[in-house]
Design an enzyme around this catalytic site. Structure first.
Site, PDB file in Angstrom:
ATOM      1  CG  ASP A 157      -2.049   1.053   1.356  1.00 45.76           C
ATOM      2  OD1 ASP A 157      -2.464   1.626   0.033  1.00 45.76           O
ATOM      3  OD2 ASP A 157      -2.669   1.359   2.326  1.00 45.76           O
TER       4      ASP A 157
ATOM      5  CG  HIS B 206      -4.229  10.658   1.935  1.00 43.20           C
ATOM      6  ND1 HIS B 206      -5.197  10.442   2.811  1.00 43.20           N
ATOM      7  CD2 HIS B 206      -3.380   9.421   2.305  1.00 43.20           C
ATOM      8  CE1 HIS B 206      -5.035   9.540   3.763  1.00 43.20           C
ATOM      9  NE2 HIS B 206      -3.692   9.026   3.519  1.00 43.20           N
TER      10      HIS B 206
ATOM     11  CD  GLU C  43      -6.231   4.929   4.354  1.00 47.74           C
ATOM     12  OE1 GLU C  43      -5.542   4.482   3.491  1.00 47.74           O
ATOM     13  OE2 GLU C  43      -6.036   5.853   5.072  1.00 47.74           O
TER      14      GLU C  43
ATOM     15  CD  GLU D 115      -5.388   2.923  -0.517  1.00 47.43           C
ATOM     16  OE1 GLU D 115      -4.632   2.258  -1.014  1.00 47.43           O
ATOM     17  OE2 GLU D 115      -5.316   3.055   0.919  1.00 47.43           O
TER      18      GLU D 115
ATOM     19  CG  ASP E 202      -5.921   0.408   3.385  1.00 38.38           C
ATOM     20  OD1 ASP E 202      -5.923  -0.457   3.954  1.00 38.38           O
ATOM     21  OD2 ASP E 202      -5.157   1.429   3.699  1.00 38.38           O
TER      22      ASP E 202
ATOM     23  NE  ARG F 250      -8.287   6.922   9.137  1.00 38.25           N
ATOM     24  CZ  ARG F 250      -7.473   6.621   8.056  1.00 38.25           C
ATOM     25  NH1 ARG F 250      -6.105   5.951   8.040  1.00 38.25           N
ATOM     26  NH2 ARG F 250      -7.940   6.869   6.836  1.00 38.25           N
TER      27      ARG F 250
ATOM     28  CD  GLN G 174      -3.450   4.327  10.476  1.00 35.35           C
ATOM     29  OE1 GLN G 174      -4.524   4.400  10.399  1.00 35.35           O
ATOM     30  NE2 GLN G 174      -2.665   5.073   9.779  1.00 35.35           N
TER      31      GLN G 174
ATOM     32  CE  LYS H 205      -3.962   2.385   7.052  1.00 32.84           C
ATOM     33  NZ  LYS H 205      -4.483   3.124   6.121  1.00 32.84           N
TER      34      LYS H 205
ATOM     35  CB  THR I 153      -7.453  -4.732   2.197  1.00 32.28           C
ATOM     36  OG1 THR I 153      -6.731  -4.349   3.087  1.00 32.28           O
ATOM     37  CG2 THR I 153      -7.286  -3.885   0.897  1.00 32.28           C
TER      38      THR I 153
ATOM     39  CD  GLU J   7      -7.361  12.815   3.409  1.00 32.24           C
ATOM     40  OE1 GLU J   7      -6.898  13.496   2.813  1.00 32.24           O
ATOM     41  OE2 GLU J   7      -7.551  11.655   3.137  1.00 32.24           O
TER      42      GLU J   7
END
Lengths: 408, 408
Positions: free
Chosen positions: B122, B129, B196, B198, B230, B234, B237, B250, B254, B360
């Site tokens: 990844d 970002h 996420e 991606e 993904d 948070r 993490q 994570k 996925t 975000e």
């Protein structure tokens, strides 16, 4: 007194009946065949299985080229199969003739990587190692980060470049840290090629996605242990690793010993782990002793030169144990598969001579090591051969060996 | 004008002759069979290969359950096979009857994960970002770390928990950050479950260990692209990620879209990438345009509720491109294998509504999102379904969908 094997030289070799590690061998580039090591021989398993001498196994479980189908069968089958193999190799076995026909000298075959590795995880479980790295990389800060004593820090490594002992390692190239802060990076072969002395476990049956593995169930999921050399390019690593962790500084190669020593063979060598302070959360607690009393050493031999043992330590000093690592790695519900590899992280002890990486042994290159024959080393040179060895009483983990080739 | 297919509804569906993405489908839990999507149908490939309608392929290349054997065959075979398939599905094809017999409505089958993923990498390739995350997590420091503009930062993720669109995602549990610095961590289900957005590429033939892949050779090694979610916890993490990067935050899941859109189908949608400053090192330079003009969106639907599109962006804004990612990932000599997955990292644009993660979009939970129907979201709630979609002109990447189940 331990039972004896009819295989000449096996009893005193570290690969007697107490051990019986599993691997795979190939003759002259032929197909890889699952085998058990006994002394200086490999016992090829598939013909014995076909002859019904290994008990009730599914067809093809030991047909190769990898052990994954056998690993998937679980603890009871592993144990029963190992007992059958011990029976075949025991002095006085009625099946000695059949077993002898399946025996090949290790000099006639190549021990190959015996597993298809699904995921490779690398932990950071030695408190001395983590503290040393903290002191070297962040001299003005607290050496241990705040999470370290609460969880076994780990990350995913690269599975494709896990290689078996004896495979040469090409010195990696890549971006090197800028000479001054804010400057442009350099590019070229790593100038700080290092080793990491580690112990790894290989998994059997996994868990379903969305479930976790309890520390108490470790025997159902861990088949056995190998030695791991987690080769590291310290300059590449230092430049790349923020904020997402090591990548190219590690992914070029990870070497493992070829013979997976069953957890069952290491049971007599379980000892109490060091005290953990603070006491970990419930899911990380264990009722049994899970440190492993395995003596370890690191040796370096320059091209054509003799070997120098540069470090001696013991795996029992690890802060986090295998059941804790596996419980932590799955507490979020991720799934383990047969043939995953979980490595301990560098194993360092409290004494300067017990550190498992050159980074620590030379304190970041400050204090070069003296080799027999007159050379010195801050980090590895082309042509160097590194050998890691491990032994737990009469049970040898063998060695993992690798030689450095120059960068392309 | 583009050529037309005899398959009803295919031409305007995003899955017409311009696309022809590869995947695998299974009927009622039966074996997974490689297929190409055309409109709302799957074209099962093995019977066509056996009938000699797909050209000269090795036996079993499309027998399933995964595409890896086909991926290993390389660009010329991929292209020739895709041309044969287009010929079968084109209006006026002499082989329409044979192809129709291999056609199954998507409503009758389940699209499954079509690859055995060897390694999952990844990246972190959107400058918006990376800057946003820097501002949120390290408000008093420079948002971009010093290495970011010099190399595509990346790390290895977990391969075992890569799941196909439609698979539910269990909310992970784990250690949560201490309420105050120096305190003990909490434990429980994540309170900051995120997505996420991606884009990922799937590899074909790899390179030998010890060699690298040049940016100019990307077409020989990249088969095609999928959408990737993904999923990220948070809080887990944030507590775990120093110093070795994300792990359990994570690794629980996925999600990928089921149909791999060939790079060949995306060639008309290659556009100039944004300018890179400073100019990257030689091994990261490309002669061609390698940004992909793919419109992307993120939608969230609460349990039983209607969907709200919460973000719209475009993959062309990524700072680092696929050839750069692949060249960087192999510059140290590590080996790629057929079926590896390389994801871009979260794709965010410059506008607030173009950000590819809730972290975000809500600025760390400060500014909740409004959903149609009246709800708000800082992070995901149990029962929420997240859908990522992508389209490049007439070529659809389909969607990747996942629903959150409560923690166990």
């Amino acid at each position: 007194m331990a039972e004896q094997s009819w295989v000449a030289g096996a009893d005193e070799s570290g690969f007697g009946l107490e051990n019986l590690p599993f691997g795979a061998v190939s003759r002259a580039g032929g197909p890889a065949r699952p085998a058990v090591r006994i002394g200086a021989h490999a016992l090829i398993l598939e013909p014995l299985a076909e002859a019904g001498l290994l008990g009730d196994l599914p067809p093809g479980a030991l047909a190769g080229p990898v052990l994954n189908p056998f690993l998937a069968l679980g603890r009871e089958t592993w144990s029963a199969t190992r007992a059958r193999i011990a029976g075949l190799l025991r002095s006085g076995s009625p099946d000695q003739e059949a077993a002898a026909a399946a025996l090949v000298p290790l000099t006639e075959v190549e021990a190959v990587l015996p597993i298809a590795i699904g995921d490779y995880v690398d932990f950071y479980s030695s408190i001395e190692h983590a503290s040393n790295v903290g002191k070297i990389f962040r001299p003005d800060a607290e050496p241990l980060l705040p999470n370290w004593r609460h969880l076994p820090v780990g990350y995913h490594g690269r599975a494709s470049s896990v290689i078996v002992s004896g495979t040469d390692v090409r010195r990696p190239q890549g971006q090197l840290p800028p000479p001054e802060p804010g400057g442009a990076p350099g590019f070229g072969p790593t100038e700080r090629l290092d080793i990491e002395l580690e112990l790894g476990f290989v998994t059997g049956p996994g868990n379903a996605l969305g479930t976790s593995i309890a520390t108490a169930d470790v025997r159902e999921h861990v088949f056995g242990f190998v030695l791991v050399n987690d080769w590291s390019a310290r300059d590449i690593q230092r430049w790349e690793y923020v904020p997402l962790g090591p990548f190219l500084g590690k992914s070029f190669a990870t070497s493992v010993s070829p013979w997976i020593v069953p957890l069952e063979a290491l049971e007599p060598h379980r000892v109490a782990a060091r005290e953990q302070d603070p006491e970990p959360l419930d899911y990380l607690r264990t009722d049994e002793d899970w440190a492993l009393d395995i003596e370890l050493e690191v040796a370096i031999a320059p091209e054509g030169g003799e070997e120098t043992v540069v470090a001696r330590t013991n795996a029992r000093g690890l802060y986090w144990t295998a059941p804790q690592q596996l419980a932590h790695a799955t507490v979020n519900g991720t799934n383990v598969r047969p043939g995953d590899l979980y490595a301990s992280g560098t194993i360092s002890g409290p004494d300067p001579g017990s550190r498992g990486s050159l980074l620590e042994l030379t304190w970041g290159g400050r204090d070069p090591l003296e080799l027999h024959g007159g050379g010195t080393r801050k980090f590895l040179q082309d042509g160097d051969t590194v050998v890691l060895r491990g032994v737990a009483g009469a049970v040898s983990l063998g060695e993992v060996r690798g030689r450095i080739l120059p960068s392309v």
